[in-house]
Design a protein around this motif. Structure first.
Motif, short mmCIF file in Angstrom:
data_model
loop_
_atom_site.label_atom_id
_atom_site.label_comp_id
_atom_site.label_asym_id
_atom_site.label_seq_id
_atom_site.Cartn_x
_atom_site.Cartn_y
_atom_site.Cartn_z
N ARG A 1 19.38 -29.60 23.22
CA ARG A 1 18.35 -30.53 22.51
C ARG A 1 17.30 -30.51 23.44
NH1 ARG A 1 21.96 -34.79 19.96
NH2 ARG A 1 24.34 -33.76 19.87
N LEU B 1 9.63 -23.32 14.64
CA LEU B 1 10.52 -24.04 13.97
C LEU B 1 12.14 -23.90 14.58
CD1 LEU B 1 9.03 -23.15 10.42
CD2 LEU B 1 8.61 -25.07 11.59
N GLY C 1 13.75 -27.04 16.18
CA GLY C 1 14.27 -28.23 15.31
C GLY C 1 15.33 -27.76 14.53
N MET C 2 15.47 -26.51 13.91
CA MET C 2 16.19 -26.02 12.78
C MET C 2 17.56 -25.88 13.44
SD MET C 2 16.06 -22.87 10.31
CE MET C 2 15.99 -21.50 11.39
N THR D 1 18.78 -26.79 16.71
CA THR D 1 18.87 -27.78 17.85
C THR D 1 20.33 -28.28 17.58
OG1 THR D 1 16.70 -28.67 17.87
CG2 THR D 1 18.37 -29.98 18.81
N SER E 1 22.18 -30.88 15.28
CA SER E 1 21.46 -31.37 14.07
C SER E 1 22.27 -30.78 12.77
CB SER E 1 20.09 -30.60 14.16
OG SER E 1 20.28 -29.09 13.69
N SER F 1 21.13 -28.95 10.34
CA SER F 1 20.71 -27.84 9.69
C SER F 1 21.50 -26.77 10.62
CB SER F 1 19.15 -27.53 9.86
OG SER F 1 18.69 -27.82 11.27
#
Length: 201
Positions: A63, A77, A80-81, A83, A86, A88
């Motif tokens: 994280r 990207l 975020g994708m 992490t 998440s 995703s």
């Protein structure tokens, strides 16, 4: 072309990154992601019944971004994708996971890099791996090449792997090129049905 024999107690199915972002609903998702997942679920059940170890990998990053490294410079990207925690990056809810299966998180494209996969396989006497999952030309191919470099026999699934379009190439073009390269130099390439018959002997 290679024609490897499958000895169940010396074989493992490496099910690569069946995560939400690669299966469906995201720009990085394969067009036939859900169908591929369904085929792999069926194969995994065949493998378990035969005594073949099933390993599910997930490409996840911390994280705080502390292990993103150069990946973040190449494609910002990914943090975020992929992490940890998440939606995703989570394994797809339709993926069937059994108590006998091994779950393995990896910080890089290949399943051997910076993980204990090699230790897990060698401890069980595994010398042959089956590669399924996402994406064919990225994490699946990288894992296959890593496996060959470690002297594992590799069976790579032509319809048990899938990928998304990338700039300059369609998913179909990437799939075809990857399978051609792997089949020529790194693996036995076959369908889920062909592998199922091979497991049955």
């Amino acid at each position: 072309m290679a024609d490897f024999t499958v000895v169940p107690d010396r074989t493992a199915l490496i099910n690569v990154d069946m995560q939400n972002c690669f299966v469906e609903g995201y720009p990085s998702s394969a067009p036939d992601g859900p169908a591929t997942l369904a085929r792999v679920n069926g194969l995994a059940e065949v493998c378990r019944a035969a005594g073949i170890l099933v390993v599910h990998t997930s490409h996840v990053l911390r994280r705080d971004g502390s292990n993103v490294g150069v990946l973040g410079e190449i494609n910002p990207l990914v943090l975020g994708m992929l992490t940890e925690g998440s939606e995703s990056a989570a394994l797809h809810p339709d993926l069937v996971i059994d108590d006998r299966d091994v779950l393995l998180e990896k910080p890089r494209h290949g399943a051997f890099q910076s993980t204990d996969l090699d230790l897990i396989l060698h401890a069980r006497g595994v010398d042959t791996v089956i590669i399924s999952g996402f994406a064919t030309s990225v994490c699946c191919e990288t894992t296959a090449r890593e496996a060959v470099a470690r002297d594992f026999r590799v069976l790579f699934l032509s319809d048990g792997t899938a990928t998304a379009d990338m700039p300059g190439a369609t998913a179909a073009e990437l799939q075809k090129a990857t399978l051609a390269t792997l089949g020529f130099l790194f693996a036995e390439v076959l369908t889920v049905a062909e592998l199922t018959r091979k497991i049955a002997g």
